[in-house]
Design a protein around this motif. Structure first.
Motif, short mmCIF file in Angstrom:
data_model
loop_
_atom_site.label_atom_id
_atom_site.label_comp_id
_atom_site.label_asym_id
_atom_site.label_seq_id
_atom_site.Cartn_x
_atom_site.Cartn_y
_atom_site.Cartn_z
N THR A 224 87.78 -50.65 84.73
CA THR A 224 89.21 -50.87 84.52
C THR A 224 90.06 -50.03 85.46
O THR A 224 91.07 -50.50 86.00
CB THR A 224 89.59 -50.58 83.06
N THR A 235 100.09 -58.36 84.52
CA THR A 235 100.05 -58.57 83.07
C THR A 235 101.26 -57.95 82.38
O THR A 235 101.91 -58.60 81.55
CB THR A 235 98.77 -57.96 82.49
N ALA A 288 93.12 -54.81 76.12
CA ALA A 288 93.04 -56.21 76.53
C ALA A 288 94.05 -57.06 75.79
O ALA A 288 94.61 -58.01 76.34
CB ALA A 288 91.62 -56.74 76.29
N THR A 352 84.55 -60.61 86.98
CA THR A 352 85.33 -61.22 85.90
C THR A 352 86.69 -61.72 86.38
O THR A 352 87.37 -62.43 85.63
CB THR A 352 85.56 -60.22 84.76
N THR A 355 87.47 -65.48 86.36
CA THR A 355 87.29 -66.18 85.09
C THR A 355 88.64 -66.40 84.41
O THR A 355 89.69 -65.99 84.91
CB THR A 355 86.38 -65.36 84.16
N ALA A 357 89.80 -64.87 82.02
CA ALA A 357 90.40 -63.61 81.57
C ALA A 357 91.42 -63.08 82.56
O ALA A 357 92.27 -62.26 82.21
CB ALA A 357 89.31 -62.56 81.33
N LEU A 360 92.89 -59.26 83.18
CA LEU A 360 92.34 -58.48 82.07
C LEU A 360 90.82 -58.55 82.01
O LEU A 360 90.21 -57.93 81.14
CB LEU A 360 92.94 -58.94 80.74
N GLY A 361 90.21 -59.30 82.93
CA GLY A 361 88.76 -59.38 82.96
C GLY A 361 88.08 -58.02 83.04
O GLY A 361 87.12 -57.76 82.30
N TRP A 364 87.92 -56.34 79.63
CA TRP A 364 86.87 -56.91 78.79
C TRP A 364 85.49 -56.47 79.28
O TRP A 364 84.57 -56.27 78.48
CB TRP A 364 86.96 -58.43 78.77
#
Length: 393
Positions: A224, A235, A288, A352, A355, A357, A360-361, A364
């Motif tokens: 992260t 985000t 998340a 990620t 994807t 997400a 925020l992948g 996760w």
């Protein structure tokens, strides 16, 4: 804690700043040396590879030298590499200097971790680790943003010169502050253990387990941390000036966490795992879900920095306890665990991003990595932390 520990932390601060500073310098380096941004990004990969491979190799190479000579040698090589990097006009040469600097960095940290364990009582390794790694967390809080500002004002070469200059007082501190016999084997352990005997410690299940858990936690942290910027600007919808604010909050939390976890690791390692682990998992899930709220993002950046480094430093301290019978190589095992996580986490996180997400992948991914660590650690908590100061003999 002994003064030499704080002198070592100054050097770790300089090296930590060097390790992380390229995040904000890659575009400038690409323009200056006429390469693509993607090619310039290889500088980060080269440093990560050097850190992973270098820890055991450099520790084995320097194991017959005194800690003072080893630490000073690694610092001087690190300094020369940055001077060469500041002067070169060749991307290939710069790439080589990053690899050399990483090898010196990993060797220094490996020897410093082993040395720290000999400077304190046998049941204070966690506190010693906290002092040493505080240099890394201060680099995140102050060194990296400072390097970014210096690079923006004076160009990327100025940051390389700054790191080289900062290494000089650290080298002086090693000469003046590290006792000539520091880093020798603890009483009852032969100082002439063969390298094969020390490497044989890697067959001990408890040592391998805490190294694995330390790598997983560090992987979650950097998964992260590496991709916080798009979370802040995308985000949460904040401006670019908020990115360093969030990074600093995470860094301040990491400083608090490494000191908290280091202290608790000596007396209550099982509690850190049983309480800190689930809280860390819940924190990633919360981030998340709540990252769209700026206030929640700012708060959780601090909280997750604290929890990540508290749990991570506690596990790395356990590596030093379990590697007590590898007095010259134990620090390299801890360093390798840290850097496998630091290099692997961003790779998992990057996978990620394409994807559903989205930005925020990586969060996760961090939650997944911690969940895996907990599935392994919680059933084996008493095996991992059998008692205060106990090691696997």
């Amino acid at each position: 804690m002994p003064l030499p520990l704080y002198l070592l932390a100054v050097a770790v601060f300089a090296m930590g700043t060097s390790e992380f500073m390229l995040a904000g310098l890659v575009p400038d380096i690409a323009r200056s040396l006429d390469v693509s941004v993607g090619s310039a990004g290889l500088l980060t990969s080269a440093f990560a590879a050097g850190m992973i491979v270098g820890a055991p190799l450099m520790a084995a190479f320097a194991r017959r030298w005194s800690a003072r000579i080893s630490l000073l040698g690694f610092l001087l090589v690190f300094t020369v590499a940055h001077v060469a990097g500041a002067l070169t006009t060749s991307f290939a040469v710069l790439l080589i200097t990053r690899l050399v600097a990483a090898l010196a960095n990993s060797g220094f940290l490996a020897v410093a971790l082993s040395t720290a364990a000999t400077l304190v009582a046998s049941d204070q390794k966690g506190r010693a680790l906290a002092v040493l790694l505080s240099g890394t967390t201060v680099a995140v809080v102050a060194g990296v943003p400072g390097g970014a500002v210096l690079g923006a004002v004076l160009g990327w070469r100025a940051t390389f010169w700054a790191i080289a200059l900062l290494s000089l007082p650290a080298a002086y501190g090693v000469v003046r502050g590290i006792p000539s016999r520091a880093g020798t084997a603890p009483r009852g352990i032969s100082a002439r253990l063969s390298l094969r005997a020390e490497l044989a410690q890697l067959a001990m299940p408890r040592l391998v387990l805490v190294m694995l858990l330390g790598a997983l936690v560090n992987a979650a942290t950097f998964a992260t941390f590496t991709f916080l910027a798009p979370i802040v600007t995308g985000t949460a919808g904040l401006g670019e000036l908020w990115v360093p604010v969030v990074l600093v909050l995470f860094g301040i939390g990491s400083f608090a966490g490494v000191n908290l976890g280091g202290r608790l690791a000596d007396q209550h390692p099982g509690v850190v795992i049983a309480v800190g682990g689930p809280l860390l998992l819940l924190g990633w899930v919360a981030l998340a879900g709540l990252a769209v709220q700026p206030v929640a993002l700012l708060l959780l950046a601090f909280v997750q920095g604290t929890l990540s480094f508290a749990l991570g430093s506690a596990l790395i301290a356990r590596v030093l306890y379990e590697a007590a019978d590898a007095p010259t190589m134990g620090g390299s095992y801890a360093t390798a665990a840290l850097n496998v996580g630091a290099a692997g986490g961003p790779v998992v996180a990057a996978a990620t991003l394409g994807t559903g997400a989205g930005d925020l992948g990586p969060v996760w991914a961090s939650a997944f990595l911690i969940a895996v660590a907990l599935l392994v650690a919680l059933p084996l908590r008493r095996f991992i932390a059998p008692g205060v100061g106990q090691v696997n003999r």
